[in-house]
Design a protein around this motif. Structure first.
Motif, PDB file in Angstrom:
ATOM      1  N   HIS A  50      39.111  43.471 -11.396  1.00 48.54           N
ATOM      2  CA  HIS A  50      39.668  42.863 -10.186  1.00 48.54           C
ATOM      3  C   HIS A  50      38.811  41.707  -9.669  1.00 48.54           C
ATOM      4  O   HIS A  50      38.639  41.532  -8.460  1.00 48.54           O
ATOM      5  CB  HIS A  50      39.873  43.904  -9.088  1.00 48.54           C
ATOM      6  CG  HIS A  50      40.945  44.900  -9.402  1.00 48.54           C
ATOM      7  ND1 HIS A  50      42.280  44.561  -9.536  1.00 48.54           N
ATOM      8  CD2 HIS A  50      40.883  46.239  -9.638  1.00 48.54           C
ATOM      9  CE1 HIS A  50      42.978  45.642  -9.822  1.00 48.54           C
ATOM     10  NE2 HIS A  50      42.156  46.670  -9.906  1.00 48.54           N
ATOM     11  N   GLY A  51      38.243  40.947 -10.606  1.00 48.11           N
ATOM     12  CA  GLY A  51      37.480  39.754 -10.234  1.00 48.11           C
ATOM     13  C   GLY A  51      36.129  40.022  -9.593  1.00 48.11           C
ATOM     14  O   GLY A  51      35.494  39.094  -9.079  1.00 48.11           O
ATOM     15  N   ASN A  52      35.647  41.249  -9.611  1.00 51.09           N
ATOM     16  CA  ASN A  52      34.376  41.603  -8.983  1.00 51.09           C
ATOM     17  C   ASN A  52      33.213  40.901  -9.698  1.00 51.09           C
ATOM     18  O   ASN A  52      32.943  41.181 -10.868  1.00 51.09           O
ATOM     19  CB  ASN A  52      34.204  43.135  -9.032  1.00 51.09           C
ATOM     20  CG  ASN A  52      32.939  43.609  -8.358  1.00 51.09           C
ATOM     21  OD1 ASN A  52      31.839  43.191  -8.708  1.00 51.09           O
ATOM     22  ND2 ASN A  52      33.104  44.489  -7.394  1.00 51.09           N
ATOM     23  N   LYS A  53      32.540  40.003  -9.000  1.00 46.20           N
ATOM     24  CA  LYS A  53      31.483  39.180  -9.622  1.00 46.20           C
ATOM     25  C   LYS A  53      30.275  40.001 -10.059  1.00 46.20           C
ATOM     26  O   LYS A  53      29.692  39.750 -11.110  1.00 46.20           O
ATOM     27  CB  LYS A  53      31.039  38.077  -8.651  1.00 46.20           C
ATOM     28  CG  LYS A  53      32.110  37.018  -8.449  1.00 46.20           C
ATOM     29  CD  LYS A  53      31.682  35.979  -7.435  1.00 46.20           C
ATOM     30  CE  LYS A  53      32.808  34.986  -7.202  1.00 46.20           C
ATOM     31  NZ  LYS A  53      32.478  34.025  -6.137  1.00 46.20           N
ATOM     32  N   ARG A  54      29.894  40.994  -9.267  1.00 47.87           N
ATOM     33  CA  ARG A  54      28.745  41.822  -9.622  1.00 47.87           C
ATOM     34  C   ARG A  54      29.037  42.609 -10.900  1.00 47.87           C
ATOM     35  O   ARG A  54      28.226  42.640 -11.828  1.00 47.87           O
ATOM     36  CB  ARG A  54      28.406  42.783  -8.471  1.00 47.87           C
ATOM     37  CG  ARG A  54      27.124  43.585  -8.695  1.00 47.87           C
ATOM     38  CD  ARG A  54      26.899  44.634  -7.623  1.00 47.87           C
ATOM     39  NE  ARG A  54      27.873  45.695  -7.689  1.00 47.87           N
ATOM     40  CZ  ARG A  54      27.843  46.701  -8.573  1.00 47.87           C
ATOM     41  NH1 ARG A  54      26.890  46.772  -9.461  1.00 47.87           N
ATOM     42  NH2 ARG A  54      28.771  47.633  -8.556  1.00 47.87           N
ATOM     43  N   ALA A  55      30.211  43.237 -10.957  1.00 50.59           N
ATOM     44  CA  ALA A  55      30.592  44.003 -12.149  1.00 50.59           C
ATOM     45  C   ALA A  55      30.736  43.080 -13.359  1.00 50.59           C
ATOM     46  O   ALA A  55      30.358  43.455 -14.469  1.00 50.59           O
ATOM     47  CB  ALA A  55      31.888  44.767 -11.897  1.00 50.59           C
ATOM     48  N   LEU A  56      31.240  41.868 -13.134  1.00 43.54           N
ATOM     49  CA  LEU A  56      31.381  40.903 -14.229  1.00 43.54           C
ATOM     50  C   LEU A  56      30.017  40.559 -14.822  1.00 43.54           C
ATOM     51  O   LEU A  56      29.848  40.522 -16.043  1.00 43.54           O
ATOM     52  CB  LEU A  56      32.090  39.641 -13.742  1.00 43.54           C
ATOM     53  CG  LEU A  56      32.249  38.507 -14.748  1.00 43.54           C
ATOM     54  CD1 LEU A  56      32.976  38.949 -16.009  1.00 43.54           C
ATOM     55  CD2 LEU A  56      32.961  37.319 -14.116  1.00 43.54           C
ATOM     56  N   ASN A  57      29.032  40.341 -13.972  1.00 42.93           N
ATOM     57  CA  ASN A  57      27.678  40.032 -14.461  1.00 42.93           C
ATOM     58  C   ASN A  57      27.082  41.203 -15.251  1.00 42.93           C
ATOM     59  O   ASN A  57      26.389  40.995 -16.251  1.00 42.93           O
ATOM     60  CB  ASN A  57      26.766  39.637 -13.298  1.00 42.93           C
ATOM     61  CG  ASN A  57      27.105  38.258 -12.756  1.00 42.93           C
ATOM     62  OD1 ASN A  57      27.591  37.396 -13.486  1.00 42.93           O
ATOM     63  ND2 ASN A  57      26.880  38.049 -11.469  1.00 42.93           N
ATOM     64  N   ILE A  58      27.371  42.417 -14.817  1.00 42.05           N
ATOM     65  CA  ILE A  58      26.920  43.600 -15.558  1.00 42.05           C
ATOM     66  C   ILE A  58      27.571  43.635 -16.934  1.00 42.05           C
ATOM     67  O   ILE A  58      26.920  43.887 -17.946  1.00 42.05           O
ATOM     68  CB  ILE A  58      27.219  44.892 -14.750  1.00 42.05           C
ATOM     69  CG1 ILE A  58      26.310  44.961 -13.515  1.00 42.05           C
ATOM     70  CG2 ILE A  58      27.052  46.143 -15.621  1.00 42.05           C
ATOM     71  CD1 ILE A  58      26.685  46.020 -12.507  1.00 42.05           C
ATOM     72  N   ASN A  75      44.985  35.972  -9.645  1.00 40.22           N
ATOM     73  CA  ASN A  75      44.168  34.939  -8.992  1.00 40.22           C
ATOM     74  C   ASN A  75      42.918  34.684  -9.835  1.00 40.22           C
ATOM     75  O   ASN A  75      42.215  35.616 -10.214  1.00 40.22           O
ATOM     76  CB  ASN A  75      43.755  35.370  -7.573  1.00 40.22           C
ATOM     77  CG  ASN A  75      44.925  35.335  -6.618  1.00 40.22           C
ATOM     78  OD1 ASN A  75      45.759  34.431  -6.681  1.00 40.22           O
ATOM     79  ND2 ASN A  75      45.000  36.318  -5.756  1.00 40.22           N
ATOM     80  N   ASN A  76      42.660  33.416 -10.124  1.00 34.86           N
ATOM     81  CA  ASN A  76      41.498  32.989 -10.921  1.00 34.86           C
ATOM     82  C   ASN A  76      41.452  33.642 -12.304  1.00 34.86           C
ATOM     83  O   ASN A  76      40.370  33.808 -12.876  1.00 34.86           O
ATOM     84  CB  ASN A  76      40.182  33.275 -10.179  1.00 34.86           C
ATOM     85  CG  ASN A  76      40.093  32.524  -8.876  1.00 34.86           C
ATOM     86  OD1 ASN A  76      40.369  31.331  -8.827  1.00 34.86           O
ATOM     87  ND2 ASN A  76      39.737  33.214  -7.811  1.00 34.86           N
ATOM     88  N   LEU A  77      42.612  34.005 -12.829  1.00 37.67           N
ATOM     89  CA  LEU A  77      42.680  34.719 -14.100  1.00 37.67           C
ATOM     90  C   LEU A  77      41.988  33.952 -15.221  1.00 37.67           C
ATOM     91  O   LEU A  77      41.131  34.496 -15.929  1.00 37.67           O
ATOM     92  CB  LEU A  77      44.146  34.994 -14.462  1.00 37.67           C
ATOM     93  CG  LEU A  77      44.409  35.774 -15.748  1.00 37.67           C
ATOM     94  CD1 LEU A  77      43.766  37.156 -15.703  1.00 37.67           C
ATOM     95  CD2 LEU A  77      45.922  35.912 -15.979  1.00 37.67           C
ATOM     96  N   LYS A  78      42.324  32.675 -15.361  1.00 39.14           N
ATOM     97  CA  LYS A  78      41.731  31.866 -16.439  1.00 39.14           C
ATOM     98  C   LYS A  78      40.222  31.716 -16.245  1.00 39.14           C
ATOM     99  O   LYS A  78      39.453  31.809 -17.205  1.00 39.14           O
ATOM    100  CB  LYS A  78      42.397  30.494 -16.494  1.00 39.14           C
ATOM    101  CG  LYS A  78      41.962  29.662 -17.679  1.00 39.14           C
ATOM    102  CD  LYS A  78      42.771  28.382 -17.794  1.00 39.14           C
ATOM    103  CE  LYS A  78      42.364  27.607 -19.035  1.00 39.14           C
ATOM    104  NZ  LYS A  78      43.173  26.372 -19.185  1.00 39.14           N
ATOM    105  N   LYS A  79      39.795  31.521 -15.008  1.00 38.78           N
ATOM    106  CA  LYS A  79      38.372  31.342 -14.709  1.00 38.78           C
ATOM    107  C   LYS A  79      37.579  32.611 -15.039  1.00 38.78           C
ATOM    108  O   LYS A  79      36.502  32.545 -15.627  1.00 38.78           O
ATOM    109  CB  LYS A  79      38.200  30.979 -13.233  1.00 38.78           C
ATOM    110  CG  LYS A  79      36.776  30.691 -12.834  1.00 38.78           C
ATOM    111  CD  LYS A  79      36.696  30.307 -11.370  1.00 38.78           C
ATOM    112  CE  LYS A  79      35.263  30.064 -10.955  1.00 38.78           C
ATOM    113  NZ  LYS A  79      35.155  29.741  -9.519  1.00 38.78           N
ATOM    114  N   ILE A  80      38.138  33.782 -14.686  1.00 40.66           N
ATOM    115  CA  ILE A  80      37.446  35.046 -14.960  1.00 40.66           C
ATOM    116  C   ILE A  80      37.313  35.245 -16.468  1.00 40.66           C
ATOM    117  O   ILE A  80      36.238  35.563 -16.977  1.00 40.66           O
ATOM    118  CB  ILE A  80      38.195  36.236 -14.313  1.00 40.66           C
ATOM    119  CG1 ILE A  80      38.156  36.122 -12.782  1.00 40.66           C
ATOM    120  CG2 ILE A  80      37.587  37.567 -14.763  1.00 40.66           C
ATOM    121  CD1 ILE A  80      39.164  37.013 -12.076  1.00 40.66           C
TER     122      ILE A  80
END
Length: 195
Positions: free
Chosen positions: A10-18, A40-45
């Protein structure tokens, strides 16, 4: 093969970095849907996974429309919705969206269509957004089982080595077995699975 599986980012930046850190210790990455919030921001994620230099297998969850996912074309991205993908004797089967249905006749037809592609020595990995019915992955407090009976039926028929799903946030990081199939809801921070 080491798989980094995750769902419901769900676009969570902290979880993405992990996830991006964990990806260093994997060969392939699998997303069982809901990487975004309503696309939202699908391509960017998704683009953030380019730095891993690993293939990203993805299916849409109930937060992504398949048409939105189809518009994204990165060399590392494998959109597996209603498709199969083979790497040697590992057969990935993907079926996304939904998560709320008790039965899914379209999924049942899809499984019947791809059954002939499954070879005797294949290790099958089934990726769905919602969990199969009657397991630790679909049980909700005060509600009971909320998974999909069509997924359960398919697992008992084709006997995949592994079934990856998400959708029910209450069951992040839960594991179970259905017959000989290992089931996991890896959650947004992901789990590394050795195949």
């Amino acid at each position: 093969m080491k798989i980094l599986a995750f769902s419901d980012l769900h676009g969570n930046k902290r979880a993405l970095n992990i996830l991006l850190q964990k990806a260093k210790h994997s060969d392939i990455i699998i997303c069982a849907g809901d990487i975004s919030i309503f696309s939202n921001n699908l391509k960017k994620i998704i683009s953030r996974f380019k730095i891993t230099k690993k293939p990203l297998i993805i299916i849409p969850g109930n937060h992504e429309h398949p048409k939105e996912l189809n518009k994204i074309n990165f060399p590392f991205l494998i959109n597996l919705h209603k498709k199969v993908h083979r790497i040697n004797n590992i057969l990935f089967i993907g079926y996304g969206t939904d998560g709320f249905s008790l039965k899914d006749k379209k999924f049942e037809a899809f499984i019947n269509k791809i059954k002939p592609k499954i070879k005797t020595n294949d290790k099958v990995i089934l990726i769905t957004h919602g969990p199969s019915y009657g397991t630790k992955l679909d049980k909700l407090p005060f509600f009971g089982h909320a998974g999909n009976k069509s997924y359960r039926k398919a697992i008992l028929q084709i006997r995949p080595y592994l079934s990856i799903s998400g959708h029910l946030h209450e069951n992040f990081n839960k594991k179970d077995k259905l017959g000989k199939t290992f089931l996991i809801n890896p959650g947004p921070e992901g789990k590394i699975i050795n195949i």
